[in-house]
Design a protein around this motif. Sequence first.
Motif, short mmCIF file in Angstrom:
data_model
loop_
_atom_site.label_atom_id
_atom_site.label_comp_id
_atom_site.label_asym_id
_atom_site.label_seq_id
_atom_site.Cartn_x
_atom_site.Cartn_y
_atom_site.Cartn_z
N TRP A 46 -11.97 -103.83 117.28
CA TRP A 46 -12.05 -102.56 118.01
C TRP A 46 -11.11 -101.51 117.43
N PHE A 47 -10.02 -101.95 116.82
CA PHE A 47 -9.03 -101.02 116.27
C PHE A 47 -9.15 -100.87 114.76
N LEU A 48 -9.16 -102.00 114.04
CA LEU A 48 -9.12 -101.95 112.58
C LEU A 48 -10.34 -101.26 112.00
N TYR A 49 -11.50 -101.39 112.64
CA TYR A 49 -12.72 -100.79 112.09
C TYR A 49 -13.14 -99.55 112.88
N SER A 50 -12.17 -98.93 113.52
CA SER A 50 -12.45 -97.76 114.36
C SER A 50 -12.26 -96.46 113.60
N GLY A 51 -12.53 -95.36 114.29
CA GLY A 51 -12.34 -94.04 113.71
C GLY A 51 -10.89 -93.69 113.44
N VAL A 52 -9.96 -94.43 114.07
CA VAL A 52 -8.54 -94.17 113.83
C VAL A 52 -8.22 -94.37 112.34
N VAL A 53 -8.73 -95.46 111.76
CA VAL A 53 -8.48 -95.73 110.35
C VAL A 53 -9.20 -94.70 109.48
N ASP A 54 -10.38 -94.28 109.91
CA ASP A 54 -11.09 -93.22 109.17
C ASP A 54 -10.26 -91.94 109.11
N LEU A 55 -9.56 -91.64 110.20
CA LEU A 55 -8.72 -90.44 110.22
C LEU A 55 -7.58 -90.55 109.21
N VAL A 56 -7.00 -91.75 109.10
CA VAL A 56 -5.92 -91.96 108.14
C VAL A 56 -6.43 -91.75 106.72
N LEU A 57 -7.55 -92.39 106.40
CA LEU A 57 -8.11 -92.26 105.06
C LEU A 57 -8.56 -90.83 104.78
N GLY A 58 -9.09 -90.17 105.81
CA GLY A 58 -9.51 -88.78 105.65
C GLY A 58 -8.34 -87.85 105.40
N TYR A 59 -7.22 -88.13 106.06
CA TYR A 59 -6.01 -87.32 105.86
C TYR A 59 -5.59 -87.34 104.39
N TYR A 60 -5.71 -88.49 103.75
CA TYR A 60 -5.34 -88.62 102.34
C TYR A 60 -6.49 -88.29 101.39
N ASN A 61 -7.65 -87.93 101.94
CA ASN A 61 -8.82 -87.68 101.10
C ASN A 61 -9.03 -88.86 100.13
N ALA A 62 -8.95 -90.06 100.72
CA ALA A 62 -8.90 -91.29 99.92
C ALA A 62 -10.27 -91.68 99.37
N THR A 63 -10.21 -92.41 98.27
CA THR A 63 -11.41 -92.93 97.61
C THR A 63 -11.27 -94.44 97.47
N CYS A 64 -12.34 -95.16 97.71
CA CYS A 64 -12.33 -96.61 97.52
C CYS A 64 -13.53 -97.02 96.68
N ILE A 65 -13.26 -97.90 95.74
CA ILE A 65 -14.31 -98.36 94.81
C ILE A 65 -14.42 -99.87 94.92
N ARG A 66 -15.63 -100.34 95.04
CA ARG A 66 -15.88 -101.78 94.99
C ARG A 66 -16.67 -102.09 93.73
N GLU A 67 -16.09 -102.88 92.86
CA GLU A 67 -16.80 -103.29 91.66
C GLU A 67 -17.58 -104.57 91.94
N GLY A 68 -18.66 -104.72 91.19
CA GLY A 68 -19.46 -105.92 91.36
C GLY A 68 -20.47 -105.78 92.48
N PRO A 69 -21.34 -106.78 92.64
CA PRO A 69 -22.39 -106.73 93.67
C PRO A 69 -21.81 -106.95 95.06
N PRO A 70 -22.60 -106.67 96.11
CA PRO A 70 -22.14 -106.95 97.47
C PRO A 70 -21.78 -108.42 97.63
#
Length: 305
Positions: A46-70
Amino acid sequence: SGAPSPPSLVQLGALSASSAAVLVLAYLGQIVVYRPQNSTGWPFAWFLYSGVVDLVLGYYNATCIREGPPLDPKGRYLFAMSPHGIFGVCRAFSGGSLWRQMYGDIRPRWGSFGGAFFIPGVREFSLCSGCLDASRPVLERAIARGESVMLIPGGTRELMLTDGHSTTTKLVLLGRKGFVKLAIRHGLQLVPGFCFGEKWVHDIVLLPASLRAFLHRRFKLAGCALAGRWWSFVGKVAQADGTPISLGYVWGAPMSIRHDPDCDDQYVQQVHEQYMAAVLDLFERHKQRFGYSAEEQLDFVAAED
């Protein structure tokens, strides 16, 4: 008659001093007695995958890359992050809608150093983020329940080596093989990752060397504070010269690990070297994208260096 006196700004009376003292003692007592970090922790999605974390990442204009297949949602994984950073902002990349988009229903449990669960505020935040004690018995029980695990192998020692003014990023990985053994012993796929830009987000404020040594030796505490924007916990979004900080994270493709309950020493060393090589490869291939100069380099060190 004179005008009535204005009411005081703060009016307390709901609790007496003795009642407040009892509540404080009860809270401190439950920290000692109630230890969910040694079992299944608290509900955390309920917390870790919530919009609260999105706000943190948005504040830093963060980018995340996943290499390889799902990744196979039925697989079991050990996600190993580097570097630790002063505040561990890298942990934000394990949550929010961003994580769900990249890794679906794979929800690894964080392993955190035991002292964190005895610090008011940090304890509750850690438990709400899905953290468990990083001791081997606790993590092995989580793995036995079918859960994946997420660790920062460098630990508090790596935190203390954070230096945003240096072109060398030190990773405390030499001799740190416990996470590799955990993956091999339980047949977990090892996923390497690297966080770019965190060393610029906060400045480190070191306590006296003797005090730092005591706190780390006795309590595994880093013995330092941090300073972000306005000397607060809020992270910086630009370096001192005004260059924007490009906070980003790159997850590499998972390393297939041979299941070996006996953890042959030679195989442990082989996988450990492969992991360090994978981290170095991620760093060299992506550093320019995240604002690192050609002179920036990694240095693998031991905890006692």
